[in-house]
Design an enzyme around this catalytic site. Sequence first.
Site, PDB file in Angstrom:
ATOM      1  CG  ASP A  13     -91.043 -58.948 -57.733  1.00 41.13           C
ATOM      2  OD1 ASP A  13     -90.301 -57.972 -57.496  1.00 41.13           O
ATOM      3  OD2 ASP A  13     -92.283 -58.879 -57.632  1.00 41.13           O
ATOM      4  CB  SER A  14     -91.281 -58.485 -53.199  1.00 37.29           C
ATOM      5  OG  SER A  14     -91.860 -57.588 -54.130  1.00 37.29           O
ATOM      6  CE1 TYR A  45     -89.747 -59.830 -50.065  1.00 37.19           C
ATOM      7  CE2 TYR A  45     -87.855 -59.439 -51.482  1.00 37.19           C
ATOM      8  CZ  TYR A  45     -88.691 -60.319 -50.829  1.00 37.19           C
ATOM      9  OH  TYR A  45     -88.474 -61.667 -50.938  1.00 37.19           O
ATOM     10  N   GLY A  46     -90.860 -53.224 -50.106  1.00 34.16           N
ATOM     11  CA  GLY A  46     -90.595 -51.777 -50.176  1.00 34.16           C
ATOM     12  C   GLY A  46     -90.510 -51.038 -48.848  1.00 34.16           C
ATOM     13  CB  CYS A  76     -87.594 -57.317 -56.469  1.00 37.81           C
ATOM     14  SG  CYS A  76     -88.164 -56.295 -55.115  1.00 37.81           S
ATOM     15  CG  ASN A  77     -86.882 -51.620 -59.476  1.00 39.24           C
ATOM     16  OD1 ASN A  77     -86.233 -50.821 -60.132  1.00 39.24           O
ATOM     17  ND2 ASN A  77     -87.793 -52.391 -60.044  1.00 39.24           N
ATOM     18  CB  THR A  78     -87.285 -53.285 -52.967  1.00 35.04           C
ATOM     19  OG1 THR A  78     -88.292 -52.366 -53.416  1.00 35.04           O
ATOM     20  CG2 THR A  78     -87.011 -53.052 -51.509  1.00 35.04           C
ATOM     21  CD  GLU A 155     -99.662 -56.287 -55.927  1.00 40.59           C
ATOM     22  OE1 GLU A 155    -100.434 -56.974 -55.248  1.00 40.59           O
ATOM     23  OE2 GLU A 155     -98.431 -56.482 -55.984  1.00 40.59           O
ATOM     24  CB  CYS A 187     -91.204 -49.511 -58.412  1.00 42.67           C
ATOM     25  SG  CYS A 187     -92.327 -50.635 -57.559  1.00 42.67           S
ATOM     26  CB  THR A 188     -91.813 -54.706 -60.244  1.00 45.96           C
ATOM     27  OG1 THR A 188     -92.325 -54.506 -58.914  1.00 45.96           O
ATOM     28  CG2 THR A 188     -90.476 -55.405 -60.179  1.00 45.96           C
ATOM     29  CG  HIS A 189     -96.110 -53.061 -58.543  1.00 45.10           C
ATOM     30  ND1 HIS A 189     -95.029 -53.782 -58.107  1.00 45.10           N
ATOM     31  CD2 HIS A 189     -97.223 -53.722 -58.093  1.00 45.10           C
ATOM     32  CE1 HIS A 189     -95.456 -54.830 -57.404  1.00 45.10           C
ATOM     33  NE2 HIS A 189     -96.774 -54.815 -57.380  1.00 45.10           N
TER      34      HIS A 189
HETATM   35  N1  DGL Z   1     -91.111 -55.418 -56.429  1.00 49.74           N
HETATM   36  C1  DGL Z   1     -90.936 -54.218 -55.658  1.00 49.74           C
HETATM   37  C2  DGL Z   1     -89.937 -53.289 -56.375  1.00 49.74           C
HETATM   38  O1  DGL Z   1     -89.718 -53.378 -57.551  1.00 49.74           O
HETATM   39  C3  DGL Z   1     -92.245 -53.503 -55.415  1.00 49.74           C
HETATM   40  C4  DGL Z   1     -93.201 -54.223 -54.477  1.00 49.74           C
HETATM   41  C5  DGL Z   1     -92.679 -54.374 -53.060  1.00 49.74           C
HETATM   42  O2  DGL Z   1     -92.607 -53.369 -52.316  1.00 49.74           O
HETATM   43  O3  DGL Z   1     -92.319 -55.489 -52.703  1.00 49.74           O
HETATM   44  O4  DGL Z   1     -89.333 -52.467 -55.730  1.00 49.74           O
END
Ligand code: DGL
Length: 272
Positions: A13-14, A45-46, A76-78, A155, A187-189
């Site tokens: 993940d990022s 990464y977003g 990570c979704n991104t 976060e 998104c993970t968060h």
């Molecule tokens: N992990 C990223 C996602 O799921 C979110 C955090 C980021 O922007 O890196 O898209």
Amino acid sequence: MNNIKELPIGIFDSGVGGLTVVKELQAQLPGEAFIYLGDTARYPYGPRSPEIIKQFALECSSYLLKQPLKVLIIACNTASANAVGLLRKNFTLPIIEVITPGAQLAAESTRIGKVGIIGTTATIQSSAYIKALLKFDPRLKTFSQACPLFVALAEEGWISGEVPKLITQHYLKDLIRAQIDTLIMGCTHYPLLKAVIGETMGKEVQLIDSAYATVNVLKKYLKENGLLSDRIGPLPNKYYVTDAPDRFARVGSHFLNKELNDVQKIFIDKQS
Ligand code: DGL
């Protein structure tokens, strides 16, 4: 020769967000060992471009694949939205991303065919969820919204009260107007903000957690291929980050709802 069943699962993940996938993994597949890499030095990464996200994803995967793994999960979704094609071209091991499982669960869950998607700017701009949803059902109507501030709120642990409520109402107003009945938290968060998102959308809207859906897909894959671990006893799990291991441990313990220790800082090779 390695017993493939007992190899760890690689997860990247990022940063810290992929721990929502780890949490699901530990709930649904508690016998599976994993190696987690959070690219905290280059998080988030977003807001980044597809080209740089691809490069980072390639470098993270190459690092994890220095050791034998049975599956790689792009938590990570991104990165899933922008880099899965490239990673599948470069590596032969099975790669599970988070977009398709979330889209499938949403397509199966909607009763009226109207699905909303929220995610980072790069995820929404990729249209990856829309493409995946329409593959499952071309009649679906989709509505997307980037919600970049949700990542910072999660976060910071600022997941309830007036400020998160106002931000959520602002981001979700067009989705409410569109009268969707299913919303993908892409998104993970975002699962950390599930309560405020659910309250804002109303209880008739189903919230789809891509992390949950992804681990379901992983479980099915491991079962069908005879790859479920038979391990008994403590797992040799590892957490690697590219920067600030202490912060990762602190924030990560909120994501996992338990103490996180032994986070190791590593260096990943740059690829040109
Ligand atoms: N992990 C990223 C996602 O799921 C979110 C955090 C980021 O922007 O890196 O898209």
